[in-house]
Design an enzyme around this catalytic site. Structure first.
Site, PDB file in Angstrom:
ATOM      1  N   TYR A 144      48.973  33.810  36.622  1.00 43.07           N
ATOM      2  CA  TYR A 144      47.760  33.046  36.922  1.00 43.07           C
ATOM      3  C   TYR A 144      46.575  33.770  36.314  1.00 43.07           C
ATOM      4  O   TYR A 144      46.430  34.980  36.465  1.00 43.07           O
ATOM      5  CB  TYR A 144      47.588  32.953  38.441  1.00 43.07           C
ATOM      6  N   ASP A 239      45.625  40.589  31.001  1.00 42.54           N
ATOM      7  CA  ASP A 239      44.784  40.124  32.105  1.00 42.54           C
ATOM      8  C   ASP A 239      44.868  41.176  33.214  1.00 42.54           C
ATOM      9  O   ASP A 239      45.824  41.214  33.988  1.00 42.54           O
ATOM     10  CB  ASP A 239      45.273  38.759  32.600  1.00 42.54           C
ATOM     11  N   LYS A 267      37.230  41.674  40.067  1.00 41.47           N
ATOM     12  CA  LYS A 267      37.537  42.302  41.368  1.00 41.47           C
ATOM     13  C   LYS A 267      36.916  43.703  41.539  1.00 41.47           C
ATOM     14  O   LYS A 267      35.761  43.831  41.912  1.00 41.47           O
ATOM     15  CB  LYS A 267      39.055  42.318  41.572  1.00 41.47           C
TER      16      LYS A 267
HETATM   17  P1  KE4 Z   1      38.741  34.635  39.829  1.00 39.90           P
HETATM   18  O1  KE4 Z   1      38.220  33.500  38.996  1.00 39.90           O
HETATM   19  O2  KE4 Z   1      39.414  34.178  41.107  1.00 39.90           O
HETATM   20  O3  KE4 Z   1      37.694  35.750  40.076  1.00 39.90           O
HETATM   21  O4  KE4 Z   1      39.882  35.415  39.008  1.00 39.90           O
HETATM   22  C1  KE4 Z   1      40.970  34.644  38.526  1.00 39.90           C
HETATM   23  C2  KE4 Z   1      42.150  35.569  38.264  1.00 39.90           C
HETATM   24  C3  KE4 Z   1      42.451  35.905  36.956  1.00 39.90           C
HETATM   25  N1  KE4 Z   1      43.492  36.726  36.664  1.00 39.90           N
HETATM   26  C4  KE4 Z   1      44.263  37.252  37.655  1.00 39.90           C
HETATM   27  C5  KE4 Z   1      45.396  38.167  37.294  1.00 39.90           C
HETATM   28  C6  KE4 Z   1      43.993  36.945  39.013  1.00 39.90           C
HETATM   29  O5  KE4 Z   1      44.775  37.485  39.982  1.00 39.90           O
HETATM   30  C7  KE4 Z   1      42.911  36.095  39.326  1.00 39.90           C
HETATM   31  C8  KE4 Z   1      42.576  35.701  40.755  1.00 39.90           C
HETATM   32  N2  KE4 Z   1      43.457  36.187  41.759  1.00 39.90           N
HETATM   33  C9  KE4 Z   1      43.604  35.342  42.938  1.00 39.90           C
HETATM   34  C10 KE4 Z   1      44.647  36.010  43.839  1.00 39.90           C
HETATM   35  N3  KE4 Z   1      45.951  35.598  43.482  1.00 39.90           N
HETATM   36  C11 KE4 Z   1      42.303  35.119  43.627  1.00 39.90           C
HETATM   37  C12 KE4 Z   1      42.409  34.525  45.014  1.00 39.90           C
HETATM   38  C13 KE4 Z   1      41.947  33.112  45.060  1.00 39.90           C
HETATM   39  O6  KE4 Z   1      42.255  32.332  44.127  1.00 39.90           O
HETATM   40  O7  KE4 Z   1      41.287  32.778  46.088  1.00 39.90           O
END
Ligand code: KE4
Length: 427
Positions: A144, A239, A267
């Protein structure tokens, strides 16, 4: 556990917010029941609005690596906010953050900030296409990279949790250049490149996938991805939104000794405030506006308060033995959880890499999302709620990773493992 006030808040939230949440995974749809609401967090703990204390292994999905409400971060945010919360004009913190990332991650010669990991991944993909003048991108089943139209294909995290990996509202044309590969599969990747000669702009990969639970690269697999992209004029994009500055000072690329062409972050570098970043070789990054033809922008990119919070997070992480503690805590939790599963005679594959982990309820090892799908999700649901009632908050989906912070104590982990032994025996 009394959750009256949380339930009242959730009923209210449902009237005004789709699903009552601002991000799907928070809705507990994968584990059932209502989400609880939190109004205070400190160290390894959160307290819900009914006053229940929970040991937190979600840590706002990674940023709270020092634990919640770390005094240094709170002080940095206060000091920055008092001088203004956003300028839309370059500010000194942006330069400090860019220099810090470039110093910690040698593959990053230039970096640009965004306000989310999604934006960082979306921008990195556009940049890879602009630099290589190729359209096709390879991603992995179960990985993801945020809710980018072209990457919400067999994605992980909430997309996988809801069992409809592809999202509505995305025209087929938007994903027609996205190729999905199975992770840890050398032959499949070789076949993709053979069938798409000189057409692949890049591979985007979570070096340690944390959005279908957690599984690790097989020995040599990341090296293979580095070689096959180089041999085919494609870019390797790591990523590291989740793994960056967590699995080592320089992220997974330091831990596994790989030099990608581009990396994305998020993060940890925001200390809990909205942030993302992407960076890499200067010759690639200089294709970005205003220097080059690849457009990318953001009103709050490099926001001074978010930068101050992220820098405070990184400062604390780098001054002392934080990474040694994270490794020790991760190993302690893994050993304890494996013992608990053995003593309860419940088959659990407990995967762990540094301070990230996931327990799958299956007898077979988990090396990719297909393996992860064999997990017994009914058992996971029962385990999740049993642990929650015991005061331990784990990620509310089998397809999410758990996180440790340097604030988690040996006593926290002992309480967690003892609770797990009891809950597993009752399954
Ligand atoms: P954000 O757009 O949520 O800041 O980041 C997206 C993203 C991109 N790449 C990786 C490897 C990620 O894990 C994420 C976001 N992680 C999720 C947890 N699985 C965020 C939690 C959520 O979607 O509320």
């Amino acid at each position: 556990m009394n959750r009256v006030k949380s339930d009242q808040l959730f009923a209210e939230a449902l009237k005004y917010i789709p699903g009552g949440v601002n991000s799907p995974v928070r809705a507990f749809r994968a584990v059932g029941g209502n989400p609880f609401f939190v109004n205070r967090a400190a160290g390894s703990k959160v307290w819900d609005v009914d006053g229940n204390e929970l040991i937190d292994y979600v840590l706002t999905w990674g940023p709270a690596i020092l634990g919640h409400a770390h005094p240094k971060i709170i002080a940095a945010v206060k000091a920055a906010a008092e001088l203004g919360t956003s300028f839309g004009i370059p500010n000194p913190h942006e330069v400090t953050m860019a220099k810090r990332i470039c110093k910690l991650v040698p593959s990053v010669q230039k970096v640009r900030m965004t306000s989310s990991g999604t934006e960082a991944c979306m921008s990195a993909i556009r940049l890879a296409r602009g630099f290589t003048k190729r359209d096709k991108i390879i991603k992995f089943d179960g990985c993801y990279h945020g809710h980018v139209d072209s990457l919400l294909v067999r994605a992980g995290s909430g997309a996988l949790t809801f069992g409809h990996p592809d999202s509505a509202g995305i025209p087929a044309a938007f994903t027609s250049h996205t190729i999905v590969a199975p992770y840890n599969d050398v032959d499949a990747m070789k076949n993709i490149f053979a069938a798409n000669k000189n057409e692949i702009a890049g591979i985007i990969v979570e070096p340690v996938p944390g959005n279908a639970g957690l599984y690790l690269p097989q020995p040599g697999y990341l090296e293979f991805l580095r070689e096959i992209t180089k041999a085919n004029g494609a870019l390797l994009i790591f990523d590291e939104v989740m793994t960056g500055f967590r699995l080592a000072r320089g992220g997974a690329q330091e831990r596994f000794g790989i030099t990608p062409d581009l990396s994305t972050f998020g993060k940890v570098i925001g200390g809990g405030l909205p942030v993302g970043a992407f960076g890499g070789r200067a010759e690639i990054m200089d294709c970005l506006a205003p220097l080059g033809p690849v457009y990318q922008a953001g009103t709050l990119s490099g926001n001074p308060v978010a930068m101050a919070a992220g820098l405070a997070n990184l400062d604390e992480l780098l001054n002392g033995d934080a990474y040694k503690k994270l490794e020790e805590r991760g190993a302690q939790l893994a050993a304890g959880m494996r013992d608990a599963a053995r003593s309860a005679n419940v088959p659990v594959q407990f995967n762990q890499c540094g301070s990230m982990f996931c327990g799958y309820f299956t007898t077979q090892p988990v090396h990719n999302v297909a393996d992860a799908m064999h997990s017994d999700r009914e058992k996971f649901k029962k385990f999740f709620h049993g642990m929650l009632d015991a005061g331990v908050y784990l990620a509310p989906s089998q397809f999410e990773a758990g996180f440790l912070s340097i604030a988690h104590t040996a006593a926290d982990i002992e309480k967690t493992v003892n609770a797990a032994a009891k809950v597993l025996r009752a399954l």
